[in-house]
Every structure is written in structure tokens, then in C-alpha cells.
Design a protein around this motif. Structure first.
Motif, PDB file in Angstrom:
ATOM      1  N   TYR A   1     -24.115  73.379  45.585  1.00 45.36           N
ATOM      2  CA  TYR A   1     -23.914  72.261  46.101  1.00 45.36           C
ATOM      3  C   TYR A   1     -24.163  70.717  45.198  1.00 45.36           C
ATOM      4  O   TYR A   1     -24.927  70.130  45.239  1.00 45.36           O
ATOM      5  N   SER A   2     -23.460  70.364  43.825  1.00 43.91           N
ATOM      6  CA  SER A   2     -24.506  69.390  43.548  1.00 43.91           C
ATOM      7  C   SER A   2     -23.179  67.692  43.400  1.00 43.91           C
ATOM      8  O   SER A   2     -21.424  67.673  43.326  1.00 43.91           O
ATOM      9  N   PRO A   3     -23.117  66.489  43.999  1.00 43.32           N
ATOM     10  CA  PRO A   3     -22.404  65.381  43.804  1.00 43.32           C
ATOM     11  C   PRO A   3     -22.564  64.180  42.650  1.00 43.32           C
ATOM     12  O   PRO A   3     -23.240  64.951  41.079  1.00 43.32           O
ATOM     13  N   TYR A   4     -20.847  63.978  42.190  1.00 47.92           N
ATOM     14  CA  TYR A   4     -21.698  63.822  41.070  1.00 47.92           C
ATOM     15  C   TYR A   4     -20.081  62.782  40.982  1.00 47.92           C
ATOM     16  O   TYR A   4     -19.700  62.314  41.509  1.00 47.92           O
ATOM     17  N   LYS A   5     -20.227  61.532  39.420  1.00 47.90           N
ATOM     18  CA  LYS A   5     -19.099  60.631  39.270  1.00 47.90           C
ATOM     19  C   LYS A   5     -18.611  61.187  37.838  1.00 47.90           C
ATOM     20  O   LYS A   5     -20.031  60.918  37.095  1.00 47.90           O
ATOM     21  N   GLN A   6     -17.446  60.904  37.882  1.00 45.09           N
ATOM     22  CA  GLN A   6     -17.520  60.275  36.725  1.00 45.09           C
ATOM     23  C   GLN A   6     -15.694  59.133  36.039  1.00 45.09           C
ATOM     24  O   GLN A   6     -15.473  58.785  36.705  1.00 45.09           O
TER      25      GLN A   6
ATOM     26  N   ASN B   1     -15.361  60.556  42.165  1.00 47.95           N
ATOM     27  CA  ASN B   1     -16.187  60.873  43.283  1.00 47.95           C
ATOM     28  C   ASN B   1     -15.908  62.422  43.355  1.00 47.95           C
ATOM     29  O   ASN B   1     -14.529  62.513  44.188  1.00 47.95           O
ATOM     30  N   TYR B   2     -16.993  63.207  43.325  1.00 46.96           N
ATOM     31  CA  TYR B   2     -16.571  64.835  43.172  1.00 46.96           C
ATOM     32  C   TYR B   2     -17.728  65.697  43.622  1.00 46.96           C
ATOM     33  O   TYR B   2     -18.940  65.533  43.151  1.00 46.96           O
ATOM     34  N   TRP B   3     -17.870  67.290  43.989  1.00 48.60           N
ATOM     35  CA  TRP B   3     -19.265  68.123  44.259  1.00 48.60           C
ATOM     36  C   TRP B   3     -18.664  69.118  43.676  1.00 48.60           C
ATOM     37  O   TRP B   3     -17.874  69.230  43.301  1.00 48.60           O
TER      38      TRP B   3
ATOM     39  N   GLU C   1     -13.588  72.139  46.953  1.00 53.67           N
ATOM     40  CA  GLU C   1     -11.974  72.030  47.863  1.00 53.67           C
ATOM     41  C   GLU C   1     -12.011  71.037  48.808  1.00 53.67           C
ATOM     42  O   GLU C   1     -12.988  70.824  49.037  1.00 53.67           O
ATOM     43  N   ASN C   2     -11.611  69.563  48.218  1.00 51.36           N
ATOM     44  CA  ASN C   2     -11.187  68.063  49.535  1.00 51.36           C
ATOM     45  C   ASN C   2     -12.426  67.566  48.987  1.00 51.36           C
ATOM     46  O   ASN C   2     -12.745  66.858  49.844  1.00 51.36           O
ATOM     47  N   SER C   3     -13.385  68.144  48.236  1.00 55.98           N
ATOM     48  CA  SER C   3     -14.519  66.714  47.475  1.00 55.98           C
ATOM     49  C   SER C   3     -14.614  65.743  46.883  1.00 55.98           C
ATOM     50  O   SER C   3     -14.760  64.730  46.863  1.00 55.98           O
TER      51      SER C   3
END
Length: 381
Positions: A73-78, A137-139, A96-98
Motif C-alpha cells: 500500500y502506498s499513499p497518493y495525492k491527486q 488523498n488516498y492509498w 477501501e476506506n482510504s
């Protein structure tokens, strides 16, 4: 179905004698520490529900979570700046739920303000949006976590963290975090309003320093982020409780090992790689073979030899074949000879006090003996 402890107790109540079936049932309800222990392969397969996991295996599972799941799992910003429309398609399918969606820094509510399809990564807003900055923001599951350009933390653990800076005391244009944040994981709130990375603040890669575009004062600042841990659990003292394969550690106290300990080499603190650690804790520059019996052939007569000890003491001996001659020691004395004793090889009495040595150096000596052959024994270091 397992039998409860109370049911087992009743089988022995008032002197009752359990049957063979009762004993089978009792033993089947116990966990055997060897037979019922899970291994890494069982965890990797993920289908066994009958074995138990030890703390050591659990630690290994955390450390190799990417291997077990086949991803990391990696965090990301779009960002969607000046967005107008009703639909946004994310670059990656989110975990899910991230997902957190912000409109001009304001957190939106899922199912109320938007609908999310986690499988397709499509966000549909309940009402059309006109000229607003959207941040998501999500993973996501990184399918190639070992690639050179990957931002994942493959096989390692990440830990969430939060730091707060009070409006009463904070007045600065920079913040130095306690930990180096994982890329894309940072969220900064000023009085509850999300700030925009790259616009309101910046973070250099692999840095814990946050630089604001302008100094901030009289505002409460909260920084939420994840950081990469060198351990697999959130216990900050874990690396002081267990021996790690790569981390430099100090081990104190008397340790008792129940099995053979093997190593390619040991270097004493303050020592060098070309030194050998002796059993008494000292170090030696000599090769380890100097301390075995291979250099100590006790085939006297007609041969000499020596024996080294770990404290530096050396014993030497030789067979003398001339009544008066110069001899070379089997090996040179590193420092000096302490004492030399001569004896004559004969079957009858000789002149008392005749055997003696002179011209003693670190490599040779002159010996005079009362006979044609004899023995030399020396001690030194």
C-alpha cells in the motif's frame, strides 16, 4: 466444535473416571506447542485456520507484508485544479476506506457529497462543481513495489503520526517534523482548513522540514502523516528488546545460548578486522591456526616445535645434535625469551653444571651440552 473447560471439569467431578473418548476429546482441545505452530508458508498460503502464530512469526509477517499480499500500500495525492464537472477518475484504484476528498480545502462527506466506486476509482459528485480546486488523498495497491521509481515501503511497516502546533506559541515559516514523512502522506490543517502542498507549503524529498509560502502566526497547525518505521510494530522500544539483523545494537548482560553460535567473524570494539578475538576477550594479530596443535609436533627426538597461548605465552623445544653449536629457535620470539633449559641425552652421569647457553637473541642461541645430543626447552613471549 471445541468442548468448553466447564464440560471437561464435569468429566472429573465427584471422582468420575473419564473414558477413552473423553481423553481423546481432551487432548484434541489442547494446542500442541510444536505440532500446532504455524510457519511462514502457512501464512503466505492463507487457507489454514487450525494453527497458531507466535510473536516471532507475527513480526516476520509485518516485515514481509508486501510479499504476503503480492503488493504494497502506498499513499497518493491527486489534484484537479479549477475543476468543473461531476466526475473524477482517480489514477489508481483506491484502497477501501482510504479516500478523502477536499473542495477548496474543505473535507467532503462520502455518500452525502459524492459517491465512490473503489473498483473503478471513479468519484461522482452529488451536485455539479464549478471552478473549485479538488484534492483527493488516498492509498492504493502498488503492483510493482520494488521498482526504482516506486514510492512504496515494500516489506516494511508504516506508522501514522500527528503533530500539533498551538496558535499561542507557533510563529514561523518552517516546521521540522519528528519523523521523515512518507511521500504524499502529509496533510496540514490551519485552523481545520486543509492546506495545499506545492502552493501553501513544500517538503523536500526525504526531508522532515516543511516550508510555508508565508510565515504563520496566531493559527493552530496540525500535521498528519505516515512515516517509515525501522521496526514492524508500533512499540518504540522494540529495537532494544530484540536483536536485529541490520541495526547497530548494544547487547548487555549475561546470555546463555542453547545451541551452537556460528559467525564468519567477530571484531572486538576498538579492534580491527585482521585481529582475532580470543576466548578471554583479548585480541590477537596472529592467525587462528597458531593456537592449534598443528605447530606442536611432539615427535621428539629429531624434531622441535612450539606452542602459542592466547595470552601471548610461547613454549619452544628442540633436539640438539651437537655438543657445542649455534641453533635457531623453531620460531622467532615476538618480544623476548624468558628462560632456556638444556639437558644432555645420555645414560651415565656427566659433569655437573656443564650444560649452558649464551649469545641468546630473538631468533637463535649457542648451546653447550655435556654430550653429543640433548634437549632444549624455552619459555617466552
Amino acid at each position: 466444535m471445541a468442548t468448553s473447560r466447564n464440560d471437561f471439569h464435569n468429566k472429573f467431578k465427584d471422582g468420575d473416571i473419564p473414558s477413552h473418548v473423553d481423553f481423546v476429546e481432551i487432548f484434541d482441545n489442547f494446542v500442541h506447542r510444536d505440532d500446532d505452530k504455524a510457519d511462514f508458508q502457512m501464512v503466505e498460503t492463507g487457507t489454514d485456520n487450525e494453527h497458531y502464530i507466535t510473536p516471532a512469526l507475527l513480526k516476520s509477517i509485518f516485515q514481509n507484508s508486501g510479499i504476503l499480499s503480492g503488493n504494497c500500500y502506498s499513499p497518493y495525492k491527486q489534484y484537479e485544479d479549477d475543476f468543473t464537472g461531476t466526475t473524477i477518475e482517480l489514477e489508481f484504484s483506491p484502497v477501501e476506506n482510504s479516500v478523502k476528498v477536499f473542495k477548496n480545502g474543505q473535507l467532503l462527506e462520502e455518500n452525502e457529497d459524492y459517491q465512490l466506486n473503489s473498483e473503478t476509482g471513479i468519484i461522482i459528485f452529488s451536485e455539479g462543481i464549478t471552478s473549485r480546486n479538488i484534492e483527493v488523498n488516498y492509498w492504493f495497491k502498488n503492483i510493482n513495489p520494488t521498482s526504482d521509481n516506486s514510492d512504496s515501503i515494500f516489506g516494511k511497516a508504516s506508522i501514522p503520526y500527528k503533530e500539533n502546533f498551538s496558535a499561542d506559541t507557533f510563529n514561523d515559516d518552517t516546521i521540522t517534523l519528528k519523523e521523515t514523512p512518507l511521500k504524499y502522506s502529509v496533510k496540514i490543517y490551519k485552523n481545520g482548513q486543509l492546506l495545499r502542498e506545492g502552493k501553501d507549503y513544500s517538503i523536500a524529498e526525504d526531508s522532515a522540514v516543511i516550508t510555508f509560502s508565508a510565515p504563520i502566526s496566531g493559527r493552530n497547525i496540525e500535521v498528519d502523516y505516515w512515516f517509515q518505521s525501522s521496526i514492524s510494530l508500533t512499540d518504540p522500544e522494540l529495537n532494544t528488546k530484540y536483536v536485529d539483523l541490520t541495526t547497530k545494537q548494544s547487547i548487555a548482560g549475561n546470555k546463555t545460548f542453547t545451541e551452537t553460535i556460528e559467525s564468519k567473524g567477530f571484531i572486538k570494539t576498538g579492534g580491527a578486522s585482521n585481529q582475532y578475538l580470543m576466548a578471554d576477550g583479548s585480541v590477537s594479530n596472529s592467525t587462528s591456526s597458531d593456537y592449534d596443535a598443528g605447530h606442536s609436533p611432539f615427535g621428539i627426538p629429531l624434531t622441535g616445535g612450539y606452542q602459542k597461548f592466547s595470552n601471548g605465552l610461547i613454549l619452544q623445544w628442540d633436539y640438539l645434535i651437537n655438543g657445542s653449536s649455534n641453533y635457531t629457535f623453531p620460531i622467532a620470539w615476538p618480544k623476548r625469551v624468558g628462560s632456556i633449559v638444556l639437558s644432555t641425552h645420555r645414560s651415565s652421569s656427566g659433569n655437573k653444571g656443564f650444560n649452558h647457553v649464551f649469545n641468546v637473541t630473538g631468533t637463535s642461541y649457542n648451546a653447550i651440552i655435556d654430550g653429543s645430543t640433548g634437549y632444549m626447552f624455552a619459555i617466552g613471549y
